[in-house]
Design an enzyme around this catalytic site. Sequence first.
Site, PDB file in Angstrom:
ATOM      1  N   ASP A 203       0.934  -1.201  -0.075  1.00 46.39           N
ATOM      2  CA  ASP A 203      -0.075   0.054   0.052  1.00 46.39           C
ATOM      3  C   ASP A 203       0.934   1.294   0.016  1.00 46.39           C
ATOM      4  O   ASP A 203       1.769   1.376   0.711  1.00 46.39           O
ATOM      5  CB  ASP A 203      -0.765  -0.078   1.383  1.00 46.39           C
ATOM      6  CG  ASP A 203      -1.845   1.030   1.076  1.00 46.39           C
ATOM      7  OD1 ASP A 203      -2.739   0.804   0.356  1.00 46.39           O
ATOM      8  OD2 ASP A 203      -1.843   1.777   2.374  1.00 46.39           O
ATOM      9  N   GLU A 267       2.161  -0.278  -4.915  1.00 47.37           N
ATOM     10  CA  GLU A 267       1.283   0.763  -5.242  1.00 47.37           C
ATOM     11  C   GLU A 267       2.088   2.305  -5.171  1.00 47.37           C
ATOM     12  O   GLU A 267       2.118   2.946  -4.110  1.00 47.37           O
ATOM     13  CB  GLU A 267       0.094   0.915  -4.355  1.00 47.37           C
ATOM     14  CG  GLU A 267      -1.133   1.819  -5.009  1.00 47.37           C
ATOM     15  CD  GLU A 267      -2.185   2.227  -3.706  1.00 47.37           C
ATOM     16  OE1 GLU A 267      -3.227   2.744  -4.121  1.00 47.37           O
ATOM     17  OE2 GLU A 267      -1.808   2.088  -2.598  1.00 47.37           O
TER      18      GLU A 267
HETATM   19  C1  GLC Z   1      -4.384   2.676  -0.541  1.00 52.88           C
HETATM   20  C2  GLC Z   1      -5.569   1.686  -0.710  1.00 52.88           C
HETATM   21  C3  GLC Z   1      -6.745   2.501  -0.002  1.00 52.88           C
HETATM   22  C4  GLC Z   1      -6.506   3.203   1.026  1.00 52.88           C
HETATM   23  C5  GLC Z   1      -5.253   4.015   1.103  1.00 52.88           C
HETATM   24  C6  GLC Z   1      -4.933   4.162   2.530  1.00 52.88           C
HETATM   25  O1  GLC Z   1      -4.595   3.961  -1.657  1.00 52.88           O
HETATM   26  O2  GLC Z   1      -5.510   1.300  -2.040  1.00 52.88           O
HETATM   27  O3  GLC Z   1      -8.035   1.841  -0.292  1.00 52.88           O
HETATM   28  O4  GLC Z   1      -7.541   3.747   1.624  1.00 52.88           O
HETATM   29  O5  GLC Z   1      -4.261   3.627   0.539  1.00 52.88           O
HETATM   30  O6  GLC Z   1      -4.306   3.108   3.125  1.00 52.88           O
END
Ligand code: GLC
Length: 536
Positions: A203, A267
């Site tokens: 994440d 991500e």
């Molecule tokens: C990322 C996740 C999302 C979450 C955020 C905070 O973007 O995909 O769903 O709310 O991080 O952890």
Amino acid sequence: MEWWRTAVFYEIYVRSFQDTNGDGIGDLSGIIQRLDYLNDGTPDSLGVDALWLTPINPSPMFDFGYDVSDYRAVDPLFGSLAEFDRLIAAAHRRNIRIILDLVPNHTSHLHPWFQASRRSRNDPQRDWYVWRDPKPDGGPPNNWVSTFGGPAWTRDPTTGQYYLHSFLAEQPDLNYRNPAVVEAMEDVIRFWLDRGVDGFRVDVIHKMVKDAALRDNPHPAPDEEHPVRHYGGLKHVYDEDQPEVHDVIRSWRRILDHYGERMMVGEVYLFDPRRVALYHGNGRDELPLAFNLSFMWSPWDAAAFRAQVDGIEATLPRGAQPTYVLSSHDAPRHRTRFDEPQWGAARARLAALMLLTLRGTPFLYYGEEIGMRDVLVPPERVCDPVGKRFPAVGRDPERTPMQWSAAHGAGFTTAHETWLPIGPDFATLNVEQHARDPHSLLSFYRRLIWNRKQSAALGHGRYRPLDGPPDTFIYLRESEEQRLLIALNFGGERRRVALGGLSAGRIEVSTDPGRLGDLTPSDFALGPVEGVIVRF
Ligand code: GLC
């Protein structure tokens, strides 16, 4: 070749996939129950190779699991560690790999680390999070804003200092400039690798390290009323994407390599593909994969898709490969995004054909294989913290229960209430009904995925774009063994595709079930919103 280069991944939003204990919320044993649907080793199943599970750790669920209060356990809502071990074993028996969502940037405010940290300025874990004194006027230490709106700082009355949170106040950011934090997260990674997971989706990995001096970001006019413009309107120079984050990632990669073929997909939520490319390091020493989310922001436009693909191909270092994603738990589903009265269904097929034939690792989102749409969630049932604050961009509509059948509860649950409403079209749009129909979208996904497994060109062939008529995106996938041409017509007009120097071949796969067969020698026609794979 490493398995994650040829694998098709499938994102399971765990709360919404399959409920087995009747509480209206999905669970791990539900995933076990549905493994044969995902891949039973035959083309009668979807055929995906790896599952990404959204967070399963204990959490107070302020951000639905992206606020972890214990990294080494399973939330009782979803099951237990024993259940998780059963899932891993059952998946591995079917050659399905499992990757977990690792949320390292922040914990829950209820995590024992933060509970200790907030207790006093002298607590040994104080420095595990980012604490600062107020400005002389009592305001927050700098001008950073939370991704979910409002300031990124909250003042804690116990000590009078502010702590940093890139998301909700219930999600305090860890301090990766403290080696003890780096070590603690490495232990978490080893804990799950030892339990047999095949990797992690990480994440907001680009956010882990911030500017050491916590300098103000350059500050154009922020828009308090709109989360995207508010956050996106700022230049994020100091609150993310700092050079030192690469040291952390390199040390994680060493751990992965030590365990053999385990992977990570990061991500890296940055809009400039050149910045994202840096997270691959030299192609071997940082992230095996990074999400390329450009299709989630793309209009329905052949030239735009081609530009994104060519852009990624041009920026990645040698040895790295792209990823492609049409939908996820953070953005409207593409069936809805690309919808259109006449061509909506055809577009979903064409998008699938593109996703599964490009050079890269595709990530599907549960339900896209039957064309699930965003579901309207009435205000009194909104769960997502973003949706509560900014109704227009809430993420509940794309997170609703999987539509398995026309039965009560859509085959998802026996409960009367589900945590989010079930799509009103479930009686006619569900897996059972799609599975019976050889021309359904599900049957098309199955064919594409199984076709891909047998194809050398789709597995590891080069990508070469060709120029074609307007509204088309045409490319070759070529390996030593095989040469394929993929021709996609995004527009509502019929288009002729000249084969140029290529000798005529055979249409192997088409979004139009009536279109298989041999081609004429020099060119062929693509119907409106039609796509084909031609073998030469
Ligand atoms: C990322 C996740 C999302 C979450 C955020 C905070 O973007 O995909 O769903 O709310 O991080 O952890």
